[in-house]
Motif scaffolding. Structure first.
Motif, PDB file in Angstrom:
ATOM      1  N   MET A   1       0.853  -1.186   0.000  1.00 26.39           N
ATOM      2  CA  MET A   1       0.000   0.000   0.000  1.00 26.39           C
ATOM      3  C   MET A   1       0.889   1.236   0.000  1.00 26.39           C
ATOM      4  O   MET A   1       1.825   1.341   0.800  1.00 26.39           O
ATOM      5  CB  MET A   1      -0.910   0.031   1.229  1.00 26.39           C
ATOM      6  N   ILE A   2       0.587   2.178  -0.889  1.00 25.31           N
ATOM      7  CA  ILE A   2       1.297   3.456  -0.943  1.00 25.31           C
ATOM      8  C   ILE A   2       0.285   4.542  -0.590  1.00 25.31           C
ATOM      9  O   ILE A   2      -0.774   4.653  -1.222  1.00 25.31           O
ATOM     10  CB  ILE A   2       1.901   3.697  -2.338  1.00 25.31           C
ATOM     11  N   LEU A   3       0.610   5.326   0.432  1.00 28.05           N
ATOM     12  CA  LEU A   3      -0.309   6.350   0.941  1.00 28.05           C
ATOM     13  C   LEU A   3       0.371   7.713   0.846  1.00 28.05           C
ATOM     14  O   LEU A   3       0.986   8.186   1.812  1.00 28.05           O
ATOM     15  CB  LEU A   3      -0.697   6.033   2.393  1.00 28.05           C
ATOM     16  N   PRO A   4       0.280   8.382  -0.306  1.00 25.30           N
ATOM     17  CA  PRO A   4       0.937   9.686  -0.469  1.00 25.30           C
ATOM     18  C   PRO A   4       0.022  10.838  -0.030  1.00 25.30           C
ATOM     19  O   PRO A   4      -1.157  10.639   0.269  1.00 25.30           O
ATOM     20  CB  PRO A   4       1.187   9.727  -1.968  1.00 25.30           C
ATOM     21  N   GLY A   5       0.594  12.024   0.011  1.00 27.77           N
ATOM     22  CA  GLY A   5      -0.200  13.217   0.303  1.00 27.77           C
ATOM     23  C   GLY A   5      -0.733  13.282   1.719  1.00 27.77           C
ATOM     24  O   GLY A   5      -1.736  13.961   1.971  1.00 27.77           O
ATOM     25  N   LEU A   6      -0.078  12.611   2.661  1.00 27.90           N
ATOM     26  CA  LEU A   6      -0.587  12.582   4.036  1.00 27.90           C
ATOM     27  C   LEU A   6      -0.042  13.771   4.828  1.00 27.90           C
ATOM     28  O   LEU A   6       0.760  13.628   5.753  1.00 27.90           O
ATOM     29  CB  LEU A   6      -0.224  11.271   4.721  1.00 27.90           C
TER      30      LEU A   6
ATOM     31  N   GLN B   1       4.028  -4.488   2.967  1.00 23.22           N
ATOM     32  CA  GLN B   1       4.662  -3.232   3.338  1.00 23.22           C
ATOM     33  C   GLN B   1       3.749  -2.048   3.039  1.00 23.22           C
ATOM     34  O   GLN B   1       2.905  -2.104   2.140  1.00 23.22           O
ATOM     35  CB  GLN B   1       5.990  -3.068   2.593  1.00 23.22           C
ATOM     36  N   VAL B   2       3.940  -0.981   3.820  1.00 25.44           N
ATOM     37  CA  VAL B   2       3.225   0.283   3.645  1.00 25.44           C
ATOM     38  C   VAL B   2       4.260   1.383   3.440  1.00 25.44           C
ATOM     39  O   VAL B   2       5.238   1.477   4.192  1.00 25.44           O
ATOM     40  CB  VAL B   2       2.359   0.609   4.885  1.00 25.44           C
ATOM     41  N   PHE B   3       4.035   2.209   2.418  1.00 29.11           N
ATOM     42  CA  PHE B   3       4.886   3.358   2.156  1.00 29.11           C
ATOM     43  C   PHE B   3       4.039   4.621   2.281  1.00 29.11           C
ATOM     44  O   PHE B   3       3.029   4.765   1.579  1.00 29.11           O
ATOM     45  CB  PHE B   3       5.502   3.281   0.759  1.00 29.11           C
ATOM     46  N   VAL B   4       4.439   5.516   3.170  1.00 32.93           N
ATOM     47  CA  VAL B   4       3.710   6.759   3.403  1.00 32.93           C
ATOM     48  C   VAL B   4       4.592   7.924   2.965  1.00 32.93           C
ATOM     49  O   VAL B   4       5.803   7.925   3.230  1.00 32.93           O
ATOM     50  CB  VAL B   4       3.348   6.914   4.896  1.00 32.93           C
TER      51      VAL B   4
END
Length: 714
Positions: A649-654, A695-698
């Motif tokens: 999961m990629i969670l950009p703009g946080l 994996q999670v990428f923030v």
């Protein structure tokens, strides 16, 4: 002529994992080997080989081709054989030398133990000058074995002192034992553990009887007996989604057991709640409601989740069984039902669609109270609609839990005129809000009787997002309480739409029929811990007025902690995402990667940037199931990704504007409403993070969200 003792061939879940990793040509040869084996397991050409230095004398090797070997359990007596592993020659032998297959002498389950891994784990446990009290010191050996702990692992269990020690030992235990030890470590009394996990005393166990052990309910969580050629062909034709075949014992108890009434199942993200719900629907349609006219309603809150559930159900159910299961999200069902009853009304889901109506109704608001329009909108949603208030007398006695502004009887009377005007204006324009439409549907059902509908049972997934109005309607759909009538699965830690329901208020009695799933099968424990920390300060209910906790929620898998990247500018973040996606694409492709953001506007922005970089993308839509075979990076809002799972999961703009969403917080009229909205935002980020398996990428630019745990401001 029928053989007195027919050949039984079984497979372990580990065998299917190993099979899926083989090259295609080797997979074909394994299939040929199994087919030959089923015809005559003792033929000379099979070339059984003993495994030197093996810990288990019953394990043998079978030649697949020059490079590969299958490991099989070949009992000294009887006609039951189990395929345990398949791999390259040396790797297969190494696997067999580490493993031991035993029958638990108390629980009766067939268990595979990695003796070397357990020994290494024991060696890594902290060494104390004076041995402190073990976590399980008050539990006798026989009770631990009854819970699934193999006798060979009892010395290791006795060295477990801290919660960290528990986490170290869990991956090496059989599935059924992991669940039990989590509960014991969390402080549950042994009798309560036996009761909740339904661990009854077994009759005398013969540790040499492999065939009897395979029939044990715990064994069925990791072994399957092949009953026909078609089943074998289906399992080996493509990589198998193991949830279709293997259920944890606690899951199977929920699936294959008659209930005297409604059942509620709680469980954190990744614990298999939806899997339980789907297998329950299949079991009921096959074994309880299997007449041609019988029907089971399977419903949930969101459309795209209902689409995915139906697609998955079709993968485990025959066409005949699927004809008895209706999968539809609750709002679509209400629209369809009202239309069939001749009710001509538009159901409005977007707050903007009622803005003008609210503006008009607010004109008659009593000026002396000096309450803003946002207060009336929140009061309508959280009190009037939540409590099903149809008249002033209902509102005067309605609970206002969580509302910050105190209102006396006279004040309630004064502001009711606004709500009455709003409701009348909705009717004049032929509009209904979802809760109002549910109330109308329920009233029609109550007036006509349950015989008007064909449903013998209702199954509800993601129940935490449904309102009291929805549950009251579901109670009316299935009628008065009866065996196997309602299965309700949910987790308030994943509530993202702000609906708080109490089942007992809706006529749904779950006393004595409440269960909980504790093992996360999707994410690593590092992701679980990070995502759970996001919920700091959020109080979660149990869907029936009580509280729920994450203290006994664990994952058996381990990996890296989520990666958080802070950037000075948007351009820097895009460059980081480009490099990250190129790395993942080179390793495995992007079809199992999802990029999720808070709003549709942000999604449009990132989609444009990614397309300009020639990165293939595919949006997730509410009306279409995601096909894993399609190429491209998945794009979604955080709301839409609910119920799905991906490798990454990629969670950009946080940043601090999007999470929590600043506009929503600013519109709240009072502190309690802001706190409720912030809690929903925390749950939304928690849900998005726990879609990841590996994996999670923030990432963000500027100032990172206050929700981020250990975020990097570099």
């Amino acid at each position: 002529m029928t053989l007195a003792n027919p050949i039984r061939v079984a497979m372990s879940d580990e065998f299917l994992d190993a099979f899926s990793c083989l090259p295609k040509n080797a997979q074909g040869k394994v299939s040929e080997l199994i087919n030959r084996f089923k015809q005559a397991p003792n033929r000379a050409g099979l070339n059984y080989e003993s495994i030197h230095n093996s810990r288990d004398k019953l394990m043998k090797s079978l030649r697949v081709d020059d490079a590969h070997r299958a490991i099989i359990l070949k009992p000294e007596t009887g006609n039951t054989y189990i395929f345990l592993w398949v791999d390259k020659h040396d790797d297969a032998y190494q696997w067999a030398m580490r493993k031991k297959c035993i029958v638990n002498e108390v629980s009766g389950a067939l268990q595979i133990i990695d003796v070397e891994a357990v020994a290494a784990t024991i060696e890594r446990l902290p060494k104390y000058a004076t041995q402190p009290v073990s976590k399980f010191d008050g539990v006798i050996d026989r009770d631990l074995m009854r819970l699934g702990v193999p006798g060979i692992l009892l010395p290791a269990i006795r060295q477990v002192v801290t919660d960290e020690d528990v986490d170290q030992i869990l991956p090496h235990l059989p599935k059924e034992a992991s669940d039990a030890l989590i509960m014991l470590a969390a402080g549950y009394p042994i009798r309560e553990v036996f009761h909740q996990l339904e661990k009854k005393e077994q009759p005398e166990i013969d540790p040499e009887d492999i065939e009897a052990a395979l029939n044990n309910v715990d064994s069925r969580s990791r072994f399957i007996v092949i009953t026909d050629d078609a089943q074998l062909e289906e399992m080996l034709a493509a990589p198998l989604a193991k949830w279709r075949v293997f259920l944890h014992p606690s899951q199977r108890n929920l699936v294959e057991k008659d209930a005297t009434g409604s059942v509620r199942v709680l469980g954190g993200a990744g614990t298999g709640k939806t899997v339980v719900a789907m297998h329950r629907a299949k079991w009921l349609a096959e074994h309880r409601f299997n007449r041609p006219q019988d029907r089971i309603l399977f419903t949930t809150f969101t459309k795209n989740l209902a689409v995915d559930i139906e697609a998955n159900l079709r993968s485990i159910c025959s066409k005949e069984v699927m004809q008895r299961i209706r999968v539809i999200n609750i709002h679509a069902w209400v629209e369809e039902f009202l239309k069939s009853e001749g009710v001509d009304a538009t159901i409005v889901y977007d707050e903007n669609a009622t803005k003008d109506i609210w503006d008009t109704a607010y004109i008659i608001a009593p000026t002396e109270l000096q309450l803003p329009l946002s207060f009336y909108q929140e009061e309508w949603r959280d009190v009037v609609m939540a409590n099903g208030c149809q008249q002033l007398k209902d509102y005067l006695v309605a609970r206002r839990n969580g509302r910050g502004t105190r209102l006396g009887r006279q004040q309630r009377q004064a502001i009711w005129c606004v709500f009455e005007e709003y409701r009348n204006l909705l009717k004049e324009q032929g509009k209904r809000e979802p809760e109002g439409a549910m109330y109308d549907a329920k009233q029609i059902l109550l007036s006509r009787g349950v015989e008007a509908l064909p449903y013998q049972s209702v199954i509800v997934d993601e129940a935490q997002d449904l309102s009291d109005a929805a549950f009251s309607l579901l109670r009316a759909i299935v009628g008065e309480s009866k065996p196997n009538d309602l299965l309700i699965v949910g987790d308030a830690h994943q509530r993202i739409y702000g609906k708080v329901a109490t089942l007992s208020r809706c006529g749904i009695d779950i006393r004595g029929r409440s269960k909980k799933l504790r093992l996360n099968y999707r994410t690593t424990d590092e992701i679980r811990a990070w995502a759970t920390a996001i919920l700091t300060g959020v109080t979660a209910d149990d869907l029936d007025g009580g509280l729920d906790s994450t203290r006994d929620y664990r994952s058996l898998m381990h990996g890296e902690f989520p990666v958080i990247k802070g950037c000075d500018r948007f351009e820097d973040e895009i460059k980081y995402l480009q490099e990250l996606l190129m790395t993942i694409d080179a390793q495995q492709g992007l079809a199992s990667v999802c990029l999720a953001v808070r709003t549709n506007q942000l999604l449009d922005l990132y989609e444009r940037e990614l397309k300009s970089l020639k990165i293939a993308t595919k949006r997730i839509h509410r009306h279409q199931a995601d096909n894993p075979a399609d190429e491209g990076l998945r794009l979604s809002t955080m709301h839409r990704v609910k119920g799905l799972q991906f490798e990454y999961m990629i969670l950009p703009g946080l940043d601090d504007r999007s999470m929590p969403l600043k506009g929503l917080i600013d519109r709240a009229s009072e502190a309690s409403a802001r706190e409720k909205q912030i809690a929903s935002e925390r749950c939304l980020l928690h849900v998005a993070a726990t879609r990841a398996k590996k994996q999670v990428f923030v990432s963000y630019f500027g100032v990172g969200s206050s929700f981020l745990v250990n975020h990097d401001d570099s």
